[in-house]
Motif scaffolding. Structure first.
Motif, PDB file in Angstrom:
ATOM      1  N   GLU A 175      51.704  45.622  62.768  1.00 59.22           N
ATOM      2  CA  GLU A 175      50.470  45.572  63.569  1.00 59.22           C
ATOM      3  C   GLU A 175      50.155  46.913  64.227  1.00 59.22           C
ATOM      4  OE1 GLU A 175      52.778  41.777  63.624  1.00 59.22           O
ATOM      5  OE2 GLU A 175      53.216  43.798  64.389  1.00 59.22           O
ATOM      6  N   VAL A 176      51.083  47.847  64.189  1.00 63.00           N
ATOM      7  CA  VAL A 176      51.017  49.067  64.998  1.00 63.00           C
ATOM      8  C   VAL A 176      50.870  50.292  64.108  1.00 63.00           C
ATOM      9  CG1 VAL A 176      52.208  50.424  66.770  1.00 63.00           C
ATOM     10  CG2 VAL A 176      52.486  47.937  66.697  1.00 63.00           C
ATOM     11  N   LEU A 177      50.157  51.283  64.604  1.00 59.74           N
ATOM     12  CA  LEU A 177      49.990  52.535  63.879  1.00 59.74           C
ATOM     13  C   LEU A 177      51.254  53.393  63.973  1.00 59.74           C
ATOM     14  CD1 LEU A 177      46.355  53.449  64.968  1.00 59.74           C
ATOM     15  CD2 LEU A 177      47.083  52.679  62.702  1.00 59.74           C
ATOM     16  N   PHE A 178      51.564  54.077  62.878  1.00 58.49           N
ATOM     17  CA  PHE A 178      52.700  54.994  62.858  1.00 58.49           C
ATOM     18  C   PHE A 178      52.493  56.114  63.864  1.00 58.49           C
ATOM     19  CE2 PHE A 178      54.705  58.854  61.111  1.00 58.49           C
ATOM     20  CZ  PHE A 178      56.029  58.440  61.034  1.00 58.49           C
ATOM     21  N   LEU A 179      51.252  56.602  63.977  1.00 61.19           N
ATOM     22  CA  LEU A 179      50.935  57.664  64.940  1.00 61.19           C
ATOM     23  C   LEU A 179      51.279  57.231  66.358  1.00 61.19           C
ATOM     24  CD1 LEU A 179      49.645  60.321  65.896  1.00 61.19           C
ATOM     25  CD2 LEU A 179      47.402  59.216  65.697  1.00 61.19           C
ATOM     26  N   THR A 180      50.900  56.010  66.724  1.00 60.23           N
ATOM     27  CA  THR A 180      51.173  55.496  68.066  1.00 60.23           C
ATOM     28  C   THR A 180      52.674  55.407  68.325  1.00 60.23           C
ATOM     29  OG1 THR A 180      49.185  54.131  67.798  1.00 60.23           O
ATOM     30  CG2 THR A 180      50.584  53.663  69.699  1.00 60.23           C
ATOM     31  N   THR A 181      53.402  54.894  67.341  1.00 62.05           N
ATOM     32  CA  THR A 181      54.849  54.736  67.497  1.00 62.05           C
ATOM     33  C   THR A 181      55.547  56.085  67.604  1.00 62.05           C
ATOM     34  OG1 THR A 181      54.771  52.691  66.207  1.00 62.05           O
ATOM     35  CG2 THR A 181      56.924  53.724  66.487  1.00 62.05           C
ATOM     36  N   ALA A 182      55.176  57.027  66.738  1.00 61.03           N
ATOM     37  CA  ALA A 182      55.821  58.339  66.742  1.00 61.03           C
ATOM     38  C   ALA A 182      55.616  59.052  68.076  1.00 61.03           C
ATOM     39  CB  ALA A 182      55.285  59.188  65.594  1.00 61.03           C
ATOM     40  N   ILE A 183      54.423  58.930  68.628  1.00 62.88           N
ATOM     41  CA  ILE A 183      54.148  59.542  69.935  1.00 62.88           C
ATOM     42  C   ILE A 183      54.984  58.869  71.019  1.00 62.88           C
ATOM     43  CG2 ILE A 183      52.397  59.730  71.751  1.00 62.88           C
ATOM     44  CD1 ILE A 183      52.145  61.903  69.674  1.00 62.88           C
ATOM     45  N   GLN A 184      55.074  57.547  70.941  1.00 62.84           N
ATOM     46  CA  GLN A 184      55.851  56.787  71.927  1.00 62.84           C
ATOM     47  C   GLN A 184      57.326  57.198  71.888  1.00 62.84           C
ATOM     48  OE1 GLN A 184      55.785  52.556  71.245  1.00 62.84           O
ATOM     49  NE2 GLN A 184      56.072  52.071  73.407  1.00 62.84           N
ATOM     50  N   LEU A 185      57.791  57.624  70.707  1.00 65.44           N
ATOM     51  CA  LEU A 185      59.184  58.051  70.538  1.00 65.44           C
ATOM     52  C   LEU A 185      59.302  59.577  70.537  1.00 65.44           C
ATOM     53  CD1 LEU A 185      60.358  55.422  67.889  1.00 65.44           C
ATOM     54  CD2 LEU A 185      60.705  55.403  70.371  1.00 65.44           C
ATOM     55  N   ASN A 186      58.382  60.215  71.281  1.00 71.98           N
ATOM     56  CA  ASN A 186      58.489  61.642  71.617  1.00 71.98           C
ATOM     57  C   ASN A 186      58.292  62.608  70.459  1.00 71.98           C
ATOM     58  OD1 ASN A 186      59.097  61.009  74.362  1.00 71.98           O
ATOM     59  ND2 ASN A 186      61.215  60.566  73.756  1.00 71.98           N
ATOM     60  N   ASN A 187      57.456  62.257  69.496  1.00 73.41           N
ATOM     61  CA  ASN A 187      57.088  63.231  68.471  1.00 73.41           C
ATOM     62  C   ASN A 187      56.192  64.301  69.106  1.00 73.41           C
ATOM     63  OD1 ASN A 187      54.914  64.268  66.515  1.00 73.41           O
ATOM     64  ND2 ASN A 187      56.459  63.473  65.112  1.00 73.41           N
ATOM     65  N   SER A 188      56.537  65.547  68.932  1.00 74.61           N
ATOM     66  CA  SER A 188      55.760  66.635  69.534  1.00 74.61           C
ATOM     67  C   SER A 188      54.704  67.193  68.593  1.00 74.61           C
ATOM     68  CB  SER A 188      56.697  67.767  69.977  1.00 74.61           C
ATOM     69  OG  SER A 188      57.442  68.263  68.870  1.00 74.61           O
ATOM     70  N   GLN A 189      54.932  67.078  67.283  1.00 73.58           N
ATOM     71  CA  GLN A 189      54.013  67.655  66.306  1.00 73.58           C
ATOM     72  C   GLN A 189      52.655  66.959  66.311  1.00 73.58           C
ATOM     73  OE1 GLN A 189      56.145  67.864  62.578  1.00 73.58           O
ATOM     74  NE2 GLN A 189      55.008  69.655  61.915  1.00 73.58           N
ATOM     75  N   LEU A 190      52.655  65.668  66.603  1.00 73.99           N
ATOM     76  CA  LEU A 190      51.417  64.890  66.563  1.00 73.99           C
ATOM     77  C   LEU A 190      50.693  64.848  67.906  1.00 73.99           C
ATOM     78  CD1 LEU A 190      52.663  61.856  64.414  1.00 73.99           C
ATOM     79  CD2 LEU A 190      51.293  63.809  63.652  1.00 73.99           C
ATOM     80  N   LYS A 191      51.277  65.454  68.933  1.00 74.19           N
ATOM     81  CA  LYS A 191      50.687  65.384  70.273  1.00 74.19           C
ATOM     82  C   LYS A 191      49.272  65.940  70.344  1.00 74.19           C
ATOM     83  CE  LYS A 191      54.531  64.957  73.523  1.00 74.19           C
ATOM     84  NZ  LYS A 191      55.310  65.610  74.597  1.00 74.19           N
TER      85      LYS A 191
END
Length: 413
Positions: A175-191
């Motif tokens: 149900e969730v976007l990969f972008l949303t999850t990656a940001i939630q888990l501290n991805n810096s490249q997608l910020k």
């Protein structure tokens, strides 16, 4: 900086609609109404774009689509496992209920083109992708596709995309976007991409009538308060001062996942406006002001903040309760390089046809929506009709040359 938005199978848009802010080769007002991108393929974008059309033609639905994409990116992690989201696909064909809805946006970030999108249903994300163009050939930073036979997602990545990819995959629910999850888990490249959705886009789907919270908070800074008073006073409202009074009130927040309004009791800042008569200042609460003054105050904070920080403002029915000259003033601020120094952009829907003439907008800043006999909305630019330079656009529009106007029938007596 927004370059393009695409949507398909959302509300009245059954077929794919493409909205572009890329500037045409026309040199008219190039130095004021457009801005350099730093890209070879698309050298300039327009600072503002107006969407015209009859009532219920799809103008508001296009803005709702932009807002829905923004909310999915920023809050899709709030959707509970196996919970349906509140997506509204095209409803006039029952078989379209299970067709995927497409959202895709192209931003320019640090002279690179970021093309991000996803397809979804009410039950899950079907695909999601991010292409980054440093040169002509795209880098597919990530691609996520649901394999119906395997009942699992397949991921592919570019070498340019780094980090704990397997961890982000495992944590991303259907149900969730990969972008949303990656940001939630501290991805810096997608910020930088996520920040555009979360901080740099302000959407007013109901014009300036959705509340004064942002402007009230913005005015708490004395410098901002002075700027707001100056802007509002320039609109000939008779207002000479602004103050804020704390009172107990209620705030309504709509839960994106469920669509259910939630009411919270809280302390709110109530704006009061000073009017001078015979040397005496009389204070009036915002509810005592005219609808036009209330609307302009609600918009004044976002307008000044967007211009100051180079962000994107999207307003449905910008002319709602506002005098046409005030609408012209707002548009002119975004098209004035002395005021708009940071690359801010404005997208708005309107019925104010006086904007079409008098050199207020370039021809590539004008778009139309129209609904056909099957109740399908279509989006198209004025440039599609190849208008001549100096053509009386208002007369042509009202005469039906470009479409986007209501077909009025006779009433039965």
């Amino acid at each position: 900086m927004l370059l393009e938005f695409r949507v398909k199978n959302f509300r009245s848009f059954r077929e794919e609609a493409v909205f572009s802010l890329a500037a045409s080769p026309d040199t008219l007002f190039e130095d004021t109404h457009t801005r350099v991108t730093g890209l070879d393929k698309v050298k300039r974008v327009v600072n503002a774009a107006a969407i015209f059309g009859a009532n219920a033609s799809g103008k508001s639905n296009l803005i709702r689509a932009l807002q829905y994409m923004q909310l999915m990116v920023t809050t899709s992690n709030q959707i509970q496992p196996d919970q349906e989201n509140n997506l509204t696909p095209f409803r006039m064909r029952p078989d379209f209920a299970d067709h995927p809805t497409l959202f895709e946006v192209t931003f320019i970030i640090d002279r690179k083109r970021f093309q991000y999108g996803f397809e979804m249903t009410k039950r899950q994300i079907l695909s999601e992708w991010l292409l980054v163009y440093e040169k002509t050939k795209p880098q597919v930073w990530f691609s996520r596709t649901f394999d119906a036979k395997k009942k699992a997602y397949e991921y592919t990545y570019s070498d340019y995309f780094t980090g704990s990819k397997k961890v982000w995959e495992a944590a991303t629910r259907k149900e969730v976007l990969f972008l949303t999850t990656a940001i939630q888990l501290n991805n810096s490249q997608l910020k930088p991409l996520y920040q555009l959705f979360s901080e740099d886009i302000a959407i007013f789907p109901e014009g300036g009538r959705i509340g004064f919270d942002f402007s009230a908070n913005y005015a708490q800074n004395p410098k901002n308060e002075r700027r707001m008073v100056s802007l509002i006073a320039a609109a000939d409202t008779g207002i000479s001062s602004l103050s804020l009074t704390k009172k107990q009130g209620k705030q309504v927040h709509v839960n994106f996942a469920s669509g259910i309004p939630e009411v919270q009791d809280m302390e709110v800042q109530i704006p009061e406006f000073g009017h001078v008569a015979d040397g005496v200042t009389y204070d009036f609460e915002i509810g005592e002001e005219s609808a036009g003054t209330q609307t302009f105050f609600n918009l004044s904070g976002p307008i000044l903040d967007i211009l100051e920080k180079g962000r994107l403002l999207i307003v449905d029915e910008l002319d709602g309760s506002l005098h046409p000259l005030l609408v012209h003033k707002i548009v002119a601020m975004f098209n004035d390089p002395k005021i708009n120094t940071r690359g801010a952009q404005l997208i708005f829907s309107t019925h104010d046809v006086s904007l079409l003439d008098g050199q207020k907008l370039r021809r590539d800043q004008v778009w139309f929506t129209e609904k056909d006999n099957d109740q399908i909305s279509h989006l198209f630019p004025l440039l599609e009709f190849s208008p001549r330079k100096g053509e009386a656009l208002e007369k042509g529009y009202l005469g039906g040359r470009y479409g986007g106007i209501p077909i009025l029938g006779s009433m039965e007596h």
